[in-house]
Scaffold this motif. Structure first.
Motif, PDB file in Angstrom:
ATOM      1  N   UNK A   1     -39.237 -19.520  -8.706  1.00  0.00           N
ATOM      2  CA  UNK A   1     -39.132 -20.394  -9.986  1.00  0.00           C
ATOM      3  C   UNK A   1     -37.627 -20.948  -9.689  1.00  0.00           C
ATOM      4  N   UNK A   2     -37.560 -22.230  -9.492  1.00  0.00           N
ATOM      5  CA  UNK A   2     -35.920 -23.004  -9.394  1.00  0.00           C
ATOM      6  C   UNK A   2     -35.762 -23.212 -10.623  1.00  0.00           C
ATOM      7  N   UNK A   3     -34.349 -22.847 -10.588  1.00  0.00           N
ATOM      8  CA  UNK A   3     -33.667 -23.351 -11.700  1.00  0.00           C
ATOM      9  C   UNK A   3     -33.506 -22.245 -13.043  1.00  0.00           C
ATOM     10  N   UNK A   4     -34.107 -21.174 -12.575  1.00  0.00           N
ATOM     11  CA  UNK A   4     -34.183 -20.124 -13.861  1.00  0.00           C
ATOM     12  C   UNK A   4     -32.658 -19.748 -14.001  1.00  0.00           C
ATOM     13  N   UNK A   5     -31.907 -19.390 -13.184  1.00  0.00           N
ATOM     14  CA  UNK A   5     -30.551 -18.920 -13.365  1.00  0.00           C
ATOM     15  C   UNK A   5     -29.645 -20.015 -14.003  1.00  0.00           C
ATOM     16  N   UNK A   6     -29.921 -21.354 -13.551  1.00  0.00           N
ATOM     17  CA  UNK A   6     -29.082 -22.298 -14.085  1.00  0.00           C
ATOM     18  C   UNK A   6     -29.407 -22.719 -15.624  1.00  0.00           C
ATOM     19  N   UNK A   7     -30.920 -22.696 -15.908  1.00  0.00           N
ATOM     20  CA  UNK A   7     -31.225 -22.629 -17.272  1.00  0.00           C
ATOM     21  C   UNK A   7     -30.979 -21.727 -18.306  1.00  0.00           C
ATOM     22  N   UNK A   8     -30.895 -20.535 -17.624  1.00  0.00           N
ATOM     23  CA  UNK A   8     -30.242 -19.408 -18.320  1.00  0.00           C
ATOM     24  C   UNK A   8     -28.835 -19.721 -18.886  1.00  0.00           C
ATOM     25  N   UNK A   9     -28.146 -19.722 -17.691  1.00  0.00           N
ATOM     26  CA  UNK A   9     -26.767 -19.976 -18.169  1.00  0.00           C
ATOM     27  C   UNK A   9     -26.440 -21.217 -18.995  1.00  0.00           C
ATOM     28  N   UNK A  10     -27.424 -22.431 -18.791  1.00  0.00           N
ATOM     29  CA  UNK A  10     -27.173 -23.543 -19.786  1.00  0.00           C
ATOM     30  C   UNK A  10     -27.566 -23.079 -21.106  1.00  0.00           C
ATOM     31  N   UNK A  11     -28.322 -22.556 -21.249  1.00  0.00           N
ATOM     32  CA  UNK A  11     -29.174 -22.066 -22.712  1.00  0.00           C
ATOM     33  C   UNK A  11     -28.030 -20.865 -23.191  1.00  0.00           C
ATOM     34  N   UNK A  12     -27.439 -19.894 -22.576  1.00  0.00           N
ATOM     35  CA  UNK A  12     -26.419 -19.165 -22.778  1.00  0.00           C
ATOM     36  C   UNK A  12     -25.545 -19.854 -23.511  1.00  0.00           C
ATOM     37  N   UNK A  13     -24.795 -20.550 -22.634  1.00  0.00           N
ATOM     38  CA  UNK A  13     -23.317 -21.231 -23.020  1.00  0.00           C
ATOM     39  C   UNK A  13     -23.725 -22.190 -24.154  1.00  0.00           C
ATOM     40  N   UNK A  14     -24.962 -22.755 -24.457  1.00  0.00           N
ATOM     41  CA  UNK A  14     -25.205 -23.705 -25.605  1.00  0.00           C
ATOM     42  C   UNK A  14     -25.293 -22.858 -26.865  1.00  0.00           C
TER      43      UNK A  14
END
Length: 107
Positions: A1-14
């Motif tokens: 699943x591409x992008x799971x790390x970046x999506x997590x970081x984005x949501x966490x920082x949001x």
């Protein structure tokens, strides 16, 4: 699943507004365990944060003295790039994925 790390970081920082790498990594490890994903090393996660910083998806907002003489680097979302396509696959956006044609993302 591409992008799971970046999506997590984005949501966490949001949610949090700003965070330092070790803090995000600990939360990501818990997230991965719950989902049954591979848990990355601290170094691997830090490298990923570096990619996001290099793409200017996140920005350094402050530094703070940490434990044992370390320095905590706090990051926040770059508000100008919240909708940037590079969030979907930062590795490819920088051209680091072998065997895959580099895709330039523009917003």
């Amino acid at each position: 699943m591409k992008g799971k790390t970046s999506r997590f970081i984005k949501e966490y920082l949001e949610k949090k507004g700003e965070a330092y790498i070790h803090e995000m990594w600990k939360e990501f490890c818990e997230y991965c365990r719950k989902k049954g994903y591979h848990v990355p090393s601290r170094q691997s996660f830090g490298n990923y944060v570096y990619l996001l910083k290099k793409l200017e998806l996140i920005v350094l907002v402050r530094k703070e003295k940490g434990m044992k003489g370390t320095v905590r680097h706090y990051y926040a979302l770059n508000t100008e790039k919240i909708e940037d396509e590079a969030w979907n696959d930062p590795v490819n956006a920088l051209g680091y994925r072998k065997g895959v044609k580099k895709v330039r993302y523009h917003t």
